[in-house]
Design a protein around this motif. Structure first.
Motif, mmCIF file in Angstrom:
data_model
loop_
_atom_site.group_PDB
_atom_site.id
_atom_site.type_symbol
_atom_site.label_atom_id
_atom_site.label_comp_id
_atom_site.label_asym_id
_atom_site.label_seq_id
_atom_site.Cartn_x
_atom_site.Cartn_y
_atom_site.Cartn_z
ATOM 1 N N UNK A 1 0.854 -1.178 0.000
ATOM 2 C CA UNK A 1 0.000 0.000 0.000
ATOM 3 C C UNK A 1 0.889 1.226 0.000
ATOM 4 N N UNK A 2 0.518 2.230 -0.748
ATOM 5 C CA UNK A 2 1.324 3.434 -0.856
ATOM 6 C C UNK A 2 0.534 4.645 -0.389
ATOM 7 N N UNK A 3 1.191 5.781 -0.340
ATOM 8 C CA UNK A 3 0.526 7.019 0.037
ATOM 9 C C UNK A 3 0.247 7.085 1.525
ATOM 10 N N UNK A 4 -0.599 8.029 1.907
ATOM 11 C CA UNK A 4 -0.914 8.236 3.316
ATOM 12 C C UNK A 4 -1.557 7.020 3.953
ATOM 13 N N UNK A 5 -2.389 6.313 3.212
ATOM 14 C CA UNK A 5 -3.039 5.120 3.761
ATOM 15 C C UNK A 5 -2.033 4.064 4.159
ATOM 16 N N UNK A 6 -0.995 3.894 3.353
ATOM 17 C CA UNK A 6 0.046 2.930 3.681
ATOM 18 C C UNK A 6 0.787 3.319 4.942
ATOM 19 N N UNK A 7 1.079 4.601 5.092
ATOM 20 C CA UNK A 7 1.756 5.088 6.281
ATOM 21 C C UNK A 7 0.912 4.833 7.523
ATOM 22 N N UNK A 8 -0.382 5.126 7.450
ATOM 23 C CA UNK A 8 -1.260 4.907 8.597
ATOM 24 C C UNK A 8 -1.300 3.434 9.003
ATOM 25 N N UNK A 25 -13.688 8.470 4.294
ATOM 26 C CA UNK A 25 -14.739 8.851 5.221
ATOM 27 C C UNK A 25 -14.737 10.364 5.362
ATOM 28 N N UNK A 26 -15.876 11.000 5.160
ATOM 29 C CA UNK A 26 -15.977 12.451 5.263
ATOM 30 C C UNK A 26 -16.353 12.820 6.695
ATOM 31 N N UNK A 27 -15.485 13.570 7.361
ATOM 32 C CA UNK A 27 -15.752 14.020 8.724
ATOM 33 C C UNK A 27 -16.638 15.258 8.651
ATOM 34 N N UNK A 28 -17.769 15.200 9.345
ATOM 35 C CA UNK A 28 -18.715 16.317 9.343
ATOM 36 C C UNK A 28 -18.505 17.237 10.534
ATOM 37 N N UNK A 59 -5.811 14.500 6.000
ATOM 38 C CA UNK A 59 -6.366 14.908 4.709
ATOM 39 C C UNK A 59 -5.213 15.225 3.760
ATOM 40 N N UNK A 60 -5.456 15.120 2.451
ATOM 41 C CA UNK A 60 -4.429 15.540 1.491
ATOM 42 C C UNK A 60 -4.132 17.036 1.652
ATOM 43 N N UNK A 61 -2.899 17.410 1.425
ATOM 44 C CA UNK A 61 -2.468 18.794 1.582
ATOM 45 C C UNK A 61 -3.373 19.827 0.945
ATOM 46 N N UNK A 62 -3.773 19.667 -0.319
ATOM 47 C CA UNK A 62 -4.612 20.678 -0.954
ATOM 48 C C UNK A 62 -5.966 20.882 -0.253
ATOM 49 N N UNK A 66 -8.697 24.308 3.255
ATOM 50 C CA UNK A 66 -10.118 24.632 3.367
ATOM 51 C C UNK A 66 -10.743 24.289 4.710
ATOM 52 N N UNK A 67 -9.954 23.711 5.593
ATOM 53 C CA UNK A 67 -10.504 23.296 6.901
ATOM 54 C C UNK A 67 -10.386 24.430 7.903
#
Length: 67
Positions: A1-8, A25-28, A59-62, A66-67
């Motif tokens: 697994x690669x990317x942030x998910x792999x790190x987690x 999963x979208x956090x509301x 979350x991804x950097x971009x 917006x948060x």
């Protein structure tokens, strides 16, 4: 697994207590009190709410701007 998910997943395997890791999963909302964190979120099962001792939201950097 690669990317942030792999790190987690690699980090979760090193922790003594099993972690509840969720993807796509979208956090509301996140509400914190003295003892816990309540997270309201939407996933493939619909809108849900769970309470945890702590939480990490990645979350991804971009999207972070917006948060």
């Amino acid at each position: 697994m690669t990317g942030d998910g792999g790190l987690l997943h690699r980090l979760a395997k090193r922790v003594l207590v099993p972690l509840d890791v969720r993807h796509h999963t979208k956090v509301l909302s996140v509400e914190e009190d003295e003892k816990s964190v309540t997270v309201t979120y939407k996933d493939h099962n619909g809108e849900r709410q769970d309470t945890f001792a702590a939480c990490i939201i990645a979350v991804p950097g971009p999207l972070a701007a917006g948060i």
